[in-house]
Scaffold this motif. Structure first.
Motif, short mmCIF file in Angstrom:
data_model
loop_
_atom_site.label_atom_id
_atom_site.label_comp_id
_atom_site.label_asym_id
_atom_site.label_seq_id
_atom_site.Cartn_x
_atom_site.Cartn_y
_atom_site.Cartn_z
N PRO A 63 0.82 -1.23 0.00
CA PRO A 63 0.00 0.00 0.00
C PRO A 63 0.84 1.27 0.00
CG PRO A 63 -0.86 -1.58 1.59
CD PRO A 63 0.45 -2.13 1.10
N LEU A 64 1.97 1.25 0.70
CA LEU A 64 2.85 2.42 0.71
C LEU A 64 3.43 2.67 -0.67
CD1 LEU A 64 4.78 1.81 4.07
CD2 LEU A 64 2.85 3.34 3.67
N ALA A 65 3.79 1.59 -1.37
CA ALA A 65 4.34 1.74 -2.72
C ALA A 65 3.29 2.31 -3.67
CB ALA A 65 4.84 0.38 -3.23
N ILE A 66 2.06 1.83 -3.55
CA ILE A 66 0.99 2.32 -4.41
C ILE A 66 0.74 3.81 -4.15
CG2 ILE A 66 -1.49 2.13 -4.91
CD1 ILE A 66 -1.21 -0.89 -4.24
N LEU A 67 0.68 4.18 -2.87
CA LEU A 67 0.43 5.58 -2.51
C LEU A 67 1.60 6.48 -2.91
CD1 LEU A 67 -1.25 5.03 0.95
CD2 LEU A 67 -2.31 6.09 -1.06
N ALA A 68 2.83 5.94 -2.85
CA ALA A 68 3.99 6.72 -3.29
C ALA A 68 3.91 7.05 -4.77
CB ALA A 68 5.29 5.95 -2.99
N VAL A 69 3.16 6.24 -5.52
CA VAL A 69 2.99 6.47 -6.95
C VAL A 69 1.80 7.37 -7.24
CG1 VAL A 69 2.55 5.36 -9.18
CG2 VAL A 69 4.07 4.26 -7.52
N ILE A 70 0.66 7.12 -6.58
CA ILE A 70 -0.59 7.77 -7.01
C ILE A 70 -1.04 8.93 -6.11
CG2 ILE A 70 -1.36 5.57 -7.99
CD1 ILE A 70 -3.37 5.40 -5.64
N ALA A 71 -0.44 9.10 -4.92
CA ALA A 71 -0.96 10.10 -3.97
C ALA A 71 -1.00 11.50 -4.56
CB ALA A 71 -0.11 10.09 -2.69
#
Length: 631
Positions: free
Chosen positions: A469-477
Motif C-alpha cells: 500500500p505504501l508503494a501504491i500511494l507513493a505512486v498515485i498520492a
C-alpha cells in the motif's frame, strides 16, 4: 461519529495494554497480530471519519470529561476531528498499521518481541492524542507522550555496549535515546513558555477561543508566543541547531525509524505550525524566519547525505531535508501544501525505511552501502520498493513527491523569495543524487558483500505484501492533490499562485526537473556499475566536513557536553559532597555523639537520678529568676 472518534483514539491504547500483558513473557506471534488488527481498526475509524468530514464539511467535536478546573482555568479532555486532524489521523494510522505488520517479521527473533509492540502502539496513541486534541494542553500531553515513547523505542536495544564517538561513528542506543530526550526537553521549555504566554493573555488554551482572541493581542505578544511555540517545533522536527538527535536515533529498530520519520514525532512540529496557522499568519517576521530556517535545513541536511555511507542515516538526512521543505511552505503561508507534502512524504519515507530494514535484515545488520552492491539479484521486490520510493523522493513525474515538492518550490518563487527558491531547486538536485547513490550502491554493480561472508535473502512474503500500500500511494498520492486542496482549505487558508507564477509554472517545473534528472544521471554515471573509491576526494576538506556533519556533534561535545560534565563533577565534589552532604552528615554526627554522651546518664542508679533531678531543678530556678529580672 462520537463512537468512531473514541475507537480511532483508544484502539492503539488497547493494543499497547494488551501487548504489555505479555511484556515479560517469551515471544508470542499473536501479540503482534492482535496489535496490528487493533491499529487497522483505528485506521478504518479514521478513514470513515475522513469521509464524513469530507462529505458534510462539518467537524466532529467530542468532550470526554472535564480534565482540569482550577480557578479560571478550565481544560476539558476534548477532541476535534476536522480537515487537518483527520488528515493526520488517517496518515498516522495507515503508516502505523503497515509498520506493525512489518514488525512481526522484522522483530521475529527478538527476545523482547511482545514489549516492542507495547511501546510501538503507545507511540501511536500519543501521536493520536497530539493531533486530535482540541486544545494546546492536550496537544502538549501527546507531545510529551511521543517524546517518552521515542526514548523507550530508540533505546530499545539498551543492552548494546556503548561505543565512543571518536572511535566509531555509531553510538549506543541508550546514548541516542538520551540525546533525543534531552534535546526535546530543551525545546519543550520554549513551547511551555509559549503556552504560558497564550494563557496569560487569552485566559484559555482552547484552539477556537485562542484563535478568536488573537486580533486583540499586541504584536509583541503575538511574536513572543509564535517564537516560543516554534522553538518547541524545532526540537520535535529536529530543525537546526537541535537536529543531531534525528540521525543518531537510527540506533533504534528500523520499524521505529520508519514510524518516527514518516508519521509520528518529527511531523509533530510541522503539525503545530499548521494547526496554529492563525497565530503564524499574524506574525510575518516569525513566519519568514521559519521559511528561511526550513530552506537552510533542507540544503544543510541534503549536503550531509551526499557522502554518508550508512543506509539508514542517509534516509534520516533526507527526512531532515524534507522537513525543511515543509517548514518553508508553512512559513510562506502555504499551509495546505505543507500538510500535503507531509502526507505524501509519509508514504514514500516509510517505504524507504522499511526497505532499508529489509536490506539490514538480509545483510546481518550491516548498513555500510560500500559493503553492499548487487542485491537486486536476491532482493528484487525490495529493490522495486526502494526504487519507487526514491523516485518519489527525488520528485520525478508523476510520483507523489513531484506534486508536493514542486508546489513548495513554486510557492517560494510566487512569494518573491528568489534566494529561497534557488536554494530549494539546488536541494532538489542534491536529493535526487543521494537518493539514487544509495540505490545504485546497494542494489547495482558488483556484489561486494561476498568478501564479508554475507548471504543475503529477501524478507518474508507477508512483509512485502504489507509494504505494497505504501508503494501504491507513493505512486498515485500526488494525483489527489486537487481534491485534497478543496477538502483541507475549508479550514486552512486557500493559498493560490499568482497569475504571473501560474503562467511560469511549466518553466519552473522544468527547471526543477532538470536538476532532479541531472542528479540521477550523475549518480548513475558514478555508481551504477559499482563502487569506485576516489581517495583524493575522500581526503578533501569538504568531504570530511560533510562526512563529520560539519563537526557540529564534536562542537556540542567539546563546548556543551564535556564542560557540563566537568562542572557537574566539580559541583558534586566541592558543593554537594563538601557543603550539602557535609552539613547533613555533620548534624547527624552531632546528634549521634550528643545522644551517645547523654545516654551515660542512664545508669540505673536511683541516687544518680535524684542528683540529676536536683541539677535540673536548680537550672529551672535560675532560668525563672533571670526571666523575672527582664520582664
Amino acid at each position: 461519529m462520537e463512537t468512531l472518534v473514541y475507537i480511532a483514539l483508544f484502539a492503539p491504547f488497547v493494543s499497547s495494554m494488551f501487548a504489555a500483558l505479555f511484556g515479560m513473557s517469551p515471544k508470542q506471534t499473536f501479540v503482534g497480530v492482535v496489535a496490528s488488527l487493533l491499529l487497522f481498526t483505528s485506521f478504518l475509524a479514521s478513514a470513515i471519519l475522513a469521509f464524513y468530514v469530507a462529505t458534510t464539511g462539518m467537524p466532529v467535536h467530542v468532550t470526554m470529561m472535564d480534565w482540569i478546573s482550577a480557578g479560571d482555568l478550565h481544560i476539558p479532555f476534548g477532541f476535534v476531528v476536522d480537515q487537518v486532524s483527520v488528515t493526520m489521523m488517517t496518515v498516522v494510522t495507515l503508516v502505523s498499521t503497515v509498520v506493525h505488520i512489518y514488525s512481526i517479521g522484522y522483530m521475529d527473533h527478538d527476545k523482547s518481541f511482545n514489549r516492542f509492540f507495547s511501546y510501538l502502539s503507545a507511540f501511536v496513541f500519543s501521536m493520536m492524542i497530539l493531533v486530535m486534541s482540541d486544545n494546546f494542553a492536550g496537544l502538549f500531553i501527546g507531545w510529551e507522550g511521543v517524546g517518552v515513547c521515542s526514548w523507550l523505542l530508540i533505546g530499545f536495544w539498551y543492552h548494546k555496549e556503548d561505543v565512543s564517538r571518536e572511535e566509531n561513528p555509531s553510538i549506543s542506543p541508550s546514548w541516542a535515546a538520551n540525546e533525543a530526550f534531552i534535546m526535546n526537553r530543551i525545546a519543550d521549555l520554549g513551547m511551555l513558555i509559549g503556552l504560558f504566554i497564550v494563557y496569560w493573555n487569552v485566559g484559555s488554551l482552547q484552539y477556537d477561543v485562542v484563535f478568536a482572541a488573537l486580533p486583540d493581542l499586541s504584536g509583541s505578544v503575538l511574536n513572543a508566543a509564535a517564537i516560543a511555540l516554534f522553538i518547541g517545533a524545532m526540537g520535535k522536527s529536529a530543525q537546526f541547531p537541535l537536529h543531531t538527535w534525528l540521525t543518531d536515533a537510527m540506533e533504534g529498530p528500523t520499524p521505529v525509524s520508519a514510524l518516527i520519520h514518516a508519521a509520528t514525532m518529527v511531523t509533530a512540529g510541522v503539525f503545530l505550525v499548521i494547526r496554529a496557522n492563525p497565530l503564524f499568519s499574524m506574525t510575518p517576521e516569525v513566519s519568514y524566519f521559519i521559511a528561511a530556517l526550513g530552506t537552510f535545513v533542507a540544503i544543510f541536511a541534503a549536503s550531509m547525505a551526499l557522502v554518508n555511507r550508512d543506509l539508514k542515516r542517509i534516509i534520516a538526512f533526507s527526512t531532515l531535508s524534507q522537513l525543511g521543505y515543509m517548514f518553508a511552505a508553512a512559513g510562506l503561508g502555504a499551509y495546505w501544501i505543507a500538510l500535503f507534502h507531509l502526507a505524501a512524504h509519509a508514504f514514500f519515507k516509510a517505504l524507504l525505511f522499511l526497505g532499508a530494514g529489509n536490506v539490514m535484515h538480509a545483510m546481518h545488520d550491516e548498513l555500510d552501502i560500500f559493503k553492499m552492491g548487487g542485491l537486486k539479484k536476491t532482493m528484487k521486490w525490495t529493490y522495486i520498493y526502494m526504487g519507487v520510493a526514491s523516485l518519489a523522493l527525488a520528485g520525478i513525474p508523476f510520483f507523489a513527491g513531484f506534486f508536493s515538492k514542486d508546489a513548495i518550490i513554486e510557492t517560494a518563487f510566487n512569494e518573491g523569495t528568489l534566494f529561497l527558491w534557488a536554494v530549494l531547486v539546488v536541494t532538489a538536485g542534491m536529493t535526487a543524487f543521494y537518493s539514487f547513490r544509495q540505490v545504485f550502491l546497494t542494489f547495482e554493480g558488483d556484489e561486494r558483500y561476498k568478501k564479508y561472508g554475507i548471504h543475503p535473502h529477501e524478507m518474508y512474503k507477508f512483509v512485502l505484501i504489507a509494504m505494497s500500500p505504501l508503494a501504491i500511494l507513493a505512486v498515485i498520492a500526488g494525483f489527489f492533490m486537487g481534491g485534497f486542496e478543496h477538502f483541507v482549505t475549508k479550514l486552512l487558508p486557500d493559498y493560490h499562485m499568482s497569475e504571473h507564477t501560474h503562467h511560469l509554472a511549466l518553466v519552473l517545473g522544468l527547471i526543477v526537473l532538470v536538476f532532479a534528472v541531472g542528479g540521477i544521471v550523475l549518480a548513475y554515471k558514478k555508481y551504477y556499475k559499482g563502487l569506485v573509491r576516489d581517495e583524493k576526494l575522500e581526503n578533501s576538506f569538504i568531504y570530511k566536513l560533510l562526512a563529520n556533519q560539519y563537526y557540529i556533534p564534536n562542537l556540542y561535545e567539546a563546548v556543551i557536553t564535556k564542560p557540563y560534565a566537568m562542572l557537574s563533577e566539580m559541583m558534586w565534589k566541592d558543593v554537594d559532597m563538601k557543603i550539602v552532604d557535609a552539613s547533613v552528615d555533620g548534624i547527624a554526627k552531632f546528634l549521634y555523639k550528643s545522644g551517645d554522651s547523654s545516654r551515660k546518664m542512664q545508669t540505673g542508679n536511683l541516687s544518680n537520678y535524684l542528683n540529676w533531678m536536683a541539677v535540673g531543678a536548680v537550672l529551672l530556678l535560675v532560668v525563672a529568676v533571670i526571666s523575672a529580672m527582664f520582664v
